[in-house]
Design a protein around this motif. Structure first.
Motif, PDB file in Angstrom:
ATOM      1  N   GLY A  99       0.722  -0.852   0.161  1.00 17.80           N
ATOM      2  CA  GLY A  99      -0.180  -0.358  -0.193  1.00 17.80           C
ATOM      3  C   GLY A  99       0.849   1.175   0.196  1.00 17.80           C
ATOM      4  N   LYS A 100       2.112   1.431  -0.022  1.00 13.15           N
ATOM      5  CA  LYS A 100       3.383   2.503  -0.330  1.00 13.15           C
ATOM      6  C   LYS A 100       3.902   2.295  -1.507  1.00 13.15           C
ATOM      7  N   GLN A 101       4.341   3.804  -1.591  1.00 16.62           N
ATOM      8  CA  GLN A 101       5.039   3.702  -2.742  1.00 16.62           C
ATOM      9  C   GLN A 101       6.823   3.197  -2.296  1.00 16.62           C
ATOM     10  N   ARG A 102       6.570   2.984  -4.038  1.00 18.30           N
ATOM     11  CA  ARG A 102       8.585   2.590  -3.361  1.00 18.30           C
ATOM     12  C   ARG A 102       9.115   3.611  -3.133  1.00 18.30           C
ATOM     13  N   GLU A 103      10.201   3.151  -2.383  1.00 16.33           N
ATOM     14  CA  GLU A 103      10.794   4.627  -1.566  1.00 16.33           C
ATOM     15  C   GLU A 103      11.938   4.030  -2.024  1.00 16.33           C
ATOM     16  N   LEU A 104      13.817   5.036  -1.585  1.00 20.24           N
ATOM     17  CA  LEU A 104      15.213   4.863  -1.891  1.00 20.24           C
ATOM     18  C   LEU A 104      15.711   4.250  -0.020  1.00 20.24           C
ATOM     19  N   VAL A 105      16.077   3.359  -0.692  1.00 20.99           N
ATOM     20  CA  VAL A 105      17.237   3.295   0.932  1.00 20.99           C
ATOM     21  C   VAL A 105      18.154   3.520   1.019  1.00 20.99           C
ATOM     22  N   ALA A 106      19.064   2.909  -0.214  1.00 19.42           N
ATOM     23  CA  ALA A 106      20.457   3.347  -0.511  1.00 19.42           C
ATOM     24  C   ALA A 106      21.374   3.419  -2.103  1.00 19.42           C
ATOM     25  N   VAL A 107      21.829   4.068  -2.024  1.00 19.96           N
ATOM     26  CA  VAL A 107      22.595   3.849  -3.402  1.00 19.96           C
ATOM     27  C   VAL A 107      23.430   4.483  -3.826  1.00 19.96           C
ATOM     28  N   ILE A 108      24.624   3.784  -4.959  1.00 21.29           N
ATOM     29  CA  ILE A 108      25.934   4.527  -4.488  1.00 21.29           C
ATOM     30  C   ILE A 108      25.994   4.444  -5.922  1.00 21.29           C
ATOM     31  N   THR A 109      26.291   5.430  -6.809  1.00 21.33           N
ATOM     32  CA  THR A 109      26.613   6.295  -8.182  1.00 21.33           C
ATOM     33  C   THR A 109      28.019   6.379  -7.805  1.00 21.33           C
ATOM     34  N   ASN A 110      29.001   5.961  -9.569  1.00 20.31           N
ATOM     35  CA  ASN A 110      29.828   6.287  -9.449  1.00 20.31           C
ATOM     36  C   ASN A 110      30.597   7.338  -9.133  1.00 20.31           C
ATOM     37  N   GLY A 111      31.966   7.480  -7.929  1.00 23.81           N
ATOM     38  CA  GLY A 111      32.656   9.506  -8.072  1.00 23.81           C
ATOM     39  C   GLY A 111      31.706   9.328  -7.175  1.00 23.81           C
ATOM     40  N   ASP A 112      30.973   9.010  -6.419  1.00 23.39           N
ATOM     41  CA  ASP A 112      30.067   9.340  -5.225  1.00 23.39           C
ATOM     42  C   ASP A 112      29.838   8.341  -3.802  1.00 23.39           C
ATOM     43  N   SER A 113      30.064   9.561  -2.927  1.00 24.65           N
ATOM     44  CA  SER A 113      29.688   8.623  -1.920  1.00 24.65           C
ATOM     45  C   SER A 113      28.516   8.024  -1.811  1.00 24.65           C
TER      46      SER A 113
ATOM     47  N   THR B 282      24.620   0.024   6.276  1.00 18.34           N
ATOM     48  CA  THR B 282      25.609   0.096   5.086  1.00 18.34           C
ATOM     49  C   THR B 282      25.268  -0.416   3.155  1.00 18.34           C
ATOM     50  N   ILE B 283      25.589   0.670   2.685  1.00 17.78           N
ATOM     51  CA  ILE B 283      25.682  -0.275   1.790  1.00 17.78           C
ATOM     52  C   ILE B 283      27.371   0.144   1.010  1.00 17.78           C
ATOM     53  N   SER B 284      27.645  -1.021   0.676  1.00 13.62           N
ATOM     54  CA  SER B 284      29.089  -1.663  -0.249  1.00 13.62           C
ATOM     55  C   SER B 284      28.531  -2.156  -1.492  1.00 13.62           C
ATOM     56  N   ARG B 285      29.545  -1.902  -2.916  1.00 12.66           N
ATOM     57  CA  ARG B 285      29.834  -2.577  -3.473  1.00 12.66           C
ATOM     58  C   ARG B 285      30.880  -3.059  -4.248  1.00 12.66           C
ATOM     59  N   ASP B 286      30.677  -3.940  -4.497  1.00 16.10           N
ATOM     60  CA  ASP B 286      32.013  -4.573  -4.887  1.00 16.10           C
ATOM     61  C   ASP B 286      32.444  -4.833  -6.410  1.00 16.10           C
ATOM     62  N   ASN B 287      32.935  -3.760  -7.070  1.00 14.09           N
ATOM     63  CA  ASN B 287      33.308  -3.538  -9.291  1.00 14.09           C
ATOM     64  C   ASN B 287      33.209  -4.761  -9.243  1.00 14.09           C
ATOM     65  N   ALA B 288      34.733  -5.507  -8.693  1.00 19.72           N
ATOM     66  CA  ALA B 288      34.978  -6.655  -9.822  1.00 19.72           C
ATOM     67  C   ALA B 288      33.798  -8.128  -9.682  1.00 19.72           C
ATOM     68  N   LYS B 289      32.989  -7.789  -8.803  1.00 15.24           N
ATOM     69  CA  LYS B 289      32.070  -8.997  -8.937  1.00 15.24           C
ATOM     70  C   LYS B 289      30.860  -8.439  -9.312  1.00 15.24           C
ATOM     71  N   ASN B 290      30.686  -7.001  -9.501  1.00 11.27           N
ATOM     72  CA  ASN B 290      29.326  -7.046 -10.027  1.00 11.27           C
ATOM     73  C   ASN B 290      27.928  -6.698  -8.746  1.00 11.27           C
ATOM     74  N   THR B 291      28.555  -6.815  -7.633  1.00 13.18           N
ATOM     75  CA  THR B 291      27.500  -6.075  -6.629  1.00 13.18           C
ATOM     76  C   THR B 291      27.526  -5.911  -6.029  1.00 13.18           C
ATOM     77  N   VAL B 292      26.356  -5.525  -5.248  1.00 20.40           N
ATOM     78  CA  VAL B 292      25.706  -4.280  -3.794  1.00 20.40           C
ATOM     79  C   VAL B 292      25.788  -5.191  -2.717  1.00 20.40           C
ATOM     80  N   ASN B 293      25.847  -4.911  -1.668  1.00 24.02           N
ATOM     81  CA  ASN B 293      25.806  -5.707   0.061  1.00 24.02           C
ATOM     82  C   ASN B 293      24.386  -3.956   0.028  1.00 24.02           C
ATOM     83  N   LEU B 294      23.660  -4.511   0.781  1.00 22.28           N
ATOM     84  CA  LEU B 294      23.410  -3.900   2.238  1.00 22.28           C
ATOM     85  C   LEU B 294      22.655  -4.205   3.326  1.00 22.28           C
TER      86      LEU B 294
END
Length: 122
Positions: free
Chosen positions: A42-56, A68-80
């Motif tokens: 019943g609610k809209q989808r909302e942002l939790v966290a995002v990582i964009t190249n070059g930004d915090s 805490t969001i984190s990325r593994d660029n070598a594996k193309n994965t993102v964790n939360l």
């Protein structure tokens, strides 16, 4: 051409922790951004966290200091990593990924995973 596999959702007690993962695969040339959104019934989808190249990382105010969001660029994965979870209605967490396809035209893509449900009990 891009597949996203999310994992890690489940049932946890309030105050507990969960770790979500999202792996992107397919014809990917590069990834510009990876993140997490959530949607409760019943609610809209909302942002939790995002990582964009070059930004915090950009976290929603409601999760700052707990998630805490984190990325593994070598594996193309993102964790939360979600700590101090609060009791709430079940929500489905989605992983969006934006990038460039490994095609002759280098076409951009914006893909979403099918979601993984998180339920926090009181």
């Amino acid at each position: 051409q891009v597949q996203l596999i999310e994992s890690g959702g489940g049932l946890v007690q309030a105050g507990g922790s969960l770790r979500l993962s999202c792996a992107a695969s397919g014809s990917i040339f590069s990834i510009n951004a990876m993140g997490w959104y959530r949607q409760a019934p019943g609610k809209q989808r909302e942002l939790v966290a995002v990582i964009t190249n070059g930004d915090s990382p950009n976290d929603a105010d409601s999760v700052k200091g707990r998630f805490t969001i984190s990325r593994d660029n070598a594996k193309n994965t993102v964790n939360l990593l979600m700590n101090s979870l609060k009791s709430a209605a079940p929500a489905v967490y989605y992983c969006p990924v934006r990038g460039i396809l490994r095609t002759y035209s280098r076409r951009s893509f914006d893909s979403w995973g099918q979601g993984t449900q998180v339920t926090v009990s009181s």
